[in-house]
Design a protein around this motif. Structure first.
Motif, mmCIF file in Angstrom:
data_model
loop_
_atom_site.group_PDB
_atom_site.id
_atom_site.type_symbol
_atom_site.label_atom_id
_atom_site.label_comp_id
_atom_site.label_asym_id
_atom_site.label_seq_id
_atom_site.Cartn_x
_atom_site.Cartn_y
_atom_site.Cartn_z
ATOM 1 N N THR A 26 51.768 0.530 -5.116
ATOM 2 C CA THR A 26 51.995 -0.100 -6.423
ATOM 3 C C THR A 26 53.261 0.413 -7.105
ATOM 4 O OG1 THR A 26 50.623 1.569 -7.536
ATOM 5 C CG2 THR A 26 49.519 -0.456 -6.800
ATOM 6 N N GLN A 27 53.913 1.404 -6.481
ATOM 7 C CA GLN A 27 55.124 2.020 -7.033
ATOM 8 C C GLN A 27 54.894 2.525 -8.458
ATOM 9 O OE1 GLN A 27 58.306 -0.888 -6.363
ATOM 10 N NE2 GLN A 27 58.726 0.048 -4.383
ATOM 11 N N GLN A 28 53.721 3.128 -8.634
ATOM 12 C CA GLN A 28 53.376 3.753 -9.912
ATOM 13 C C GLN A 28 52.912 5.182 -9.623
ATOM 14 O OE1 GLN A 28 51.020 1.439 -12.709
ATOM 15 N NE2 GLN A 28 51.415 -0.434 -11.555
ATOM 16 N N LYS A 29 53.578 6.140 -10.230
ATOM 17 C CA LYS A 29 53.337 7.537 -9.899
ATOM 18 C C LYS A 29 51.941 8.043 -10.235
ATOM 19 C CE LYS A 29 58.159 9.069 -10.117
ATOM 20 N NZ LYS A 29 59.128 9.986 -10.789
ATOM 21 N N SER A 30 51.323 7.449 -11.249
ATOM 22 C CA SER A 30 50.028 7.988 -11.669
ATOM 23 C C SER A 30 48.972 6.907 -11.898
ATOM 24 C CB SER A 30 50.201 8.823 -12.944
ATOM 25 O OG SER A 30 50.807 8.048 -13.965
ATOM 26 N N LEU A 31 49.080 5.800 -11.182
ATOM 27 C CA LEU A 31 48.052 4.762 -11.300
ATOM 28 C C LEU A 31 46.703 5.343 -10.868
ATOM 29 C CD1 LEU A 31 47.550 1.652 -11.866
ATOM 30 C CD2 LEU A 31 47.586 1.406 -9.373
ATOM 31 N N ALA A 32 46.679 5.883 -9.660
ATOM 32 C CA ALA A 32 45.469 6.557 -9.158
ATOM 33 C C ALA A 32 45.687 8.058 -9.327
ATOM 34 C CB ALA A 32 45.239 6.204 -7.695
ATOM 35 N N ARG A 33 44.821 8.686 -10.067
ATOM 36 C CA ARG A 33 44.981 10.109 -10.322
ATOM 37 C C ARG A 33 44.689 10.932 -9.079
ATOM 38 N NH1 ARG A 33 42.213 10.698 -16.326
ATOM 39 N NH2 ARG A 33 43.694 9.357 -17.428
ATOM 40 N N ILE A 34 45.573 11.876 -8.813
ATOM 41 C CA ILE A 34 45.415 12.746 -7.650
ATOM 42 C C ILE A 34 44.787 14.052 -8.109
ATOM 43 C CG2 ILE A 34 46.619 13.922 -5.772
ATOM 44 C CD1 ILE A 34 48.844 11.786 -6.087
ATOM 45 N N SER A 35 43.535 14.244 -7.738
ATOM 46 C CA SER A 35 42.810 15.432 -8.192
ATOM 47 C C SER A 35 43.176 16.647 -7.348
ATOM 48 C CB SER A 35 41.296 15.183 -8.094
ATOM 49 O OG SER A 35 40.595 16.370 -8.396
ATOM 50 N N LYS A 36 43.264 17.797 -8.003
ATOM 51 C CA LYS A 36 43.515 19.042 -7.273
ATOM 52 C C LYS A 36 42.257 19.505 -6.555
ATOM 53 C CE LYS A 36 47.237 20.664 -10.291
ATOM 54 N NZ LYS A 36 47.699 21.732 -11.230
ATOM 55 N N THR A 37 41.136 18.934 -6.946
ATOM 56 C CA THR A 37 39.862 19.270 -6.301
ATOM 57 C C THR A 37 39.320 18.037 -5.601
ATOM 58 O OG1 THR A 37 39.383 20.834 -8.094
ATOM 59 C CG2 THR A 37 37.551 20.232 -6.637
ATOM 60 N N PRO A 38 39.583 17.885 -4.288
ATOM 61 C CA PRO A 38 39.107 16.694 -3.569
ATOM 62 C C PRO A 38 37.604 16.515 -3.700
ATOM 63 C CG PRO A 38 40.641 17.951 -2.226
ATOM 64 C CD PRO A 38 40.325 18.797 -3.429
ATOM 65 N N GLY A 39 37.184 15.265 -3.865
ATOM 66 C CA GLY A 39 35.757 14.977 -3.940
ATOM 67 C C GLY A 39 35.192 15.035 -5.336
ATOM 68 N N ARG A 40 36.018 15.397 -6.320
ATOM 69 C CA ARG A 40 35.497 15.550 -7.679
ATOM 70 C C ARG A 40 35.170 14.194 -8.311
ATOM 71 N NH1 ARG A 40 38.674 19.367 -11.696
ATOM 72 N NH2 ARG A 40 37.436 20.902 -10.579
ATOM 73 N N THR A 41 36.072 13.220 -8.142
ATOM 74 C CA THR A 41 35.882 11.917 -8.766
ATOM 75 C C THR A 41 34.838 11.102 -8.004
ATOM 76 O OG1 THR A 41 38.166 11.912 -9.509
ATOM 77 C CG2 THR A 41 37.036 9.804 -9.514
ATOM 78 N N GLN A 42 33.774 10.720 -8.684
ATOM 79 C CA GLN A 42 32.718 9.936 -8.042
ATOM 80 C C GLN A 42 32.574 8.568 -8.699
ATOM 81 O OE1 GLN A 42 30.967 10.809 -5.213
ATOM 82 N NE2 GLN A 42 32.456 12.464 -5.133
ATOM 83 N N LEU A 43 33.675 8.041 -9.251
ATOM 84 C CA LEU A 43 33.649 6.739 -9.896
ATOM 85 C C LEU A 43 34.441 5.722 -9.080
ATOM 86 C CD1 LEU A 43 34.337 7.861 -13.587
ATOM 87 C CD2 LEU A 43 32.138 7.146 -12.630
#
Length: 214
Positions: free
Chosen positions: A49-66
């Protein structure tokens, strides 16, 4: 065949849903992105999408469950499914998510394609294979992106793509395999081409129907 391509840069965040029942109305066309928590799924979405923060990159993999929903245009969506398979996520949560994922893949009428992201150095883990099996049984086309391909030399990269292509034949169905690098934008145009074709298929069908009835 429609030669138009979707403007992925127009993607905007719509909502986060805890499960399929709270997602937007099941109409239009959507493509889901799924992968292990460290496969580079968010980075791939941001690159496409050429957007740097459209999808947030978590420092803790697996944290986001949405389930994160992004709209490209009216009736066309990209779906960011929670990362799976991370060791620190409780087993109960893993099982719950796998069950919800299965329901989504098999019941969501607007779902027209699935992007499965796998680290090219560690592809086809058990849960990846389960996902490919679900998609095949649901007659859902798959684009398997082997991410972080810049970590391998071109010869190694090509060999791994060929190996995975051979391995996924066991699942049957429509599964394409390609290498991808968010860092170097390798494989980006090919991925956008496949996604555009999926997103525009209803438009093509409508045009064909209108032409036949004219």
């Amino acid at each position: 065949m429609n030669n138009k391509q979707i403007n992925f840069n127009s993607a905007r965040f719509i909502t986060s849903a805890p499960d399929i029942t709270q997602m937007p109305e099941d109409t239009g066309v959507e493509i889901a992105f799924a992968g292990r928590s460290n496969a580079g799924k968010s980075s791939a979405l941001n690159t496409i999408t050429q957007q740097k923060s459209l999808a947030r990159i978590s420092k803790t993999p697996g944290r986001t469950q949405l389930i994160n929903v992004f709209e490209l245009s009216e009736g066309k969506r990209l779906i960011d499914l929670p990362g799976y398979g991370y060791a620190k996520v409780p087993q109960e949560m893993k099982l719950k998510w796998q069950a919800a994922l299965s329901v989504y893949l098999q019941k969501r009428e607007s779902l027209k394609g699935l992007v499965v992201l796998m680290d090219i150095r560690h592809p086809l883990k058990d849960i990846d294979q389960q996902l490919l099996q679900w998609a095949s049984e649901s007659q859902l086309p798959v684009l398997a992106l082997l991410t972080k391909c810049d970590k391998l030399k071109p010869g190694q990269r090509n060999s791994e793509v060929l190996r995975v292509r051979e391995a996924v034949k066991v699942f049957g169905g429509d599964i394409r395999v390609a290498s991808f690098s968010s860092l170097k934008s390798l494989g980006l145009e090919n991925a956008k081409e496949v996604l555009s074709a999926w997103l525009l298929q209803d438009d093509d069908l409508a045009a064909t129907t209108d032409g036949a009835s004219a």
